[in-house]
Design an enzyme around this catalytic site. Sequence first.
Site, PDB file in Angstrom:
ATOM      1  N   ASP A 192       0.863  -1.174   0.000  1.00 13.71           N
ATOM      2  CA  ASP A 192       0.000   0.000   0.000  1.00 13.71           C
ATOM      3  C   ASP A 192       0.902   1.228   0.000  1.00 13.71           C
ATOM      4  OD1 ASP A 192      -2.630   1.391   0.344  1.00 13.71           O
ATOM      5  OD2 ASP A 192      -1.665   2.034   2.210  1.00 13.71           O
ATOM      6  N   GLU A 276      -1.381  -1.469  -5.751  1.00 12.93           N
ATOM      7  CA  GLU A 276      -2.617  -0.841  -6.204  1.00 12.93           C
ATOM      8  C   GLU A 276      -2.336   0.044  -7.411  1.00 12.93           C
ATOM      9  OE1 GLU A 276      -6.398   1.591  -4.228  1.00 12.93           O
ATOM     10  OE2 GLU A 276      -4.483   1.418  -3.171  1.00 12.93           O
ATOM     11  N   ASP A 356      -3.379   1.412   7.057  1.00 11.15           N
ATOM     12  CA  ASP A 356      -2.480   1.078   5.953  1.00 11.15           C
ATOM     13  C   ASP A 356      -2.152  -0.410   5.922  1.00 11.15           C
ATOM     14  OD1 ASP A 356      -2.447   3.757   5.270  1.00 11.15           O
ATOM     15  OD2 ASP A 356      -0.725   4.194   6.554  1.00 11.15           O
TER      16      ASP A 356
END
Length: 423
Positions: A192, A276, A356
């Site tokens: 992340d 991502e 997170d």
Amino acid sequence: MQLRYNYRVYPTPAQQEALARAFGCARVVFNDGLRIRQSAREDGLPYVSDGELSKRVITEAKKTPERAWLGEVSAVVLQQALADLNAAYRNFFSSLTGERKGRTVAPPRFRSRKDNRQAVRFTANARFKLLDNGRLRLPKIGDLAVRWSRALPADPTSVTIIKDAAGRYFASFVVAAPDQPLPPAGTEVGIDLGLTHFAVLSDGTKIDAPKFLRRAARKLRRLQQDLSRKQRGSANRTKAVVKVARAHARVADTRRDWQHKLSTRIIRDNQAVYVEDLCVVGLGRTRLAKSVHDAGWSQFVGMLEYKAVRAGRTFAKINRFAPSSQTCSTCGRIDGRKPLFVRSWTCPCGSAHDRDVNAAKNILAQGRWESLNACGAQVRPAPLPAPRREAGIRLGAACSTRSVEEISAHMAERMSSELDVLE
């Protein structure tokens, strides 16, 4: 896989003059070709082909007094300038037709002599050569001194000489580098990306954002102020521009070196890496634009991608609209949107999550799910014989020989007989 290997080169003053001549000739040929095609379009004439364009702006132009100095540089440099123009037009046309994915590509535009970055390319036809003494021989330029930080894995197919805004010269070699598979690793990781922490891994590791641009902000501010005080067109202003460019180049080089080391470590330690798919272009238009560009997410993800291919690792991007920060990684409950100041939250199932770390775990789970689907795993449940109690005839089903009324009467008679048996 084709890779680029960049090395610093140190041309002599005479070689710098020859390179400046090559930069200028390539720029003139590019602009002449673009001007001819734009004029043909305005006059309603057919599109000028690549061969005809090369004949007019190079072969015939050398015979005229206005362009006779084009013969002072290698012909390959001029041909590659036209190749860049043709590639720009192809990208523009494919973007208009939808064949090229991504953002819309603008039509090619004229090159300026005031651009801080100049480059020329030599292919194998130019017969550039790597000498035994470590120098790079280029036609009509000479033997350049190269600082070899590492050996080339194979013979280069082309070399591009680049002069950046800081006045440094680089030789960029294109090499068909073989893959270097690493031993299998037993771990997989989801990443992340963020601003407070540059990367948070699914195993709980948090990597602080170095913020190289923020750390150099005071020096950059002073240099920018000095530049603003200089008179336009003066020699002092030119020197101030170089100082600002060198400071920015130092920041970019430091960031690139740090990202190379981090990406190499992640690829070496994990068999699969999932990140991502962030919309960096959109985030760059927000109030966090400076921090987003300072982080350099796109460059880092690109490093992970090509290093994973070379090392035989799995790399994938999950959908940017996946609710990784809203989903509980324990029970899968989607708990709704959360503002950025919410850094931890508790799910109704009782699990306490760091925002997170929870997102990194969801990215890992989503990446595993998508990679399994891509490999042909069963997404829907396998077909099974229907239970006997579900094998009856439904009302309204298509029937070619019996009407709906007949089926209804038959089912009513059957139900009454079953009730008689029960009684």
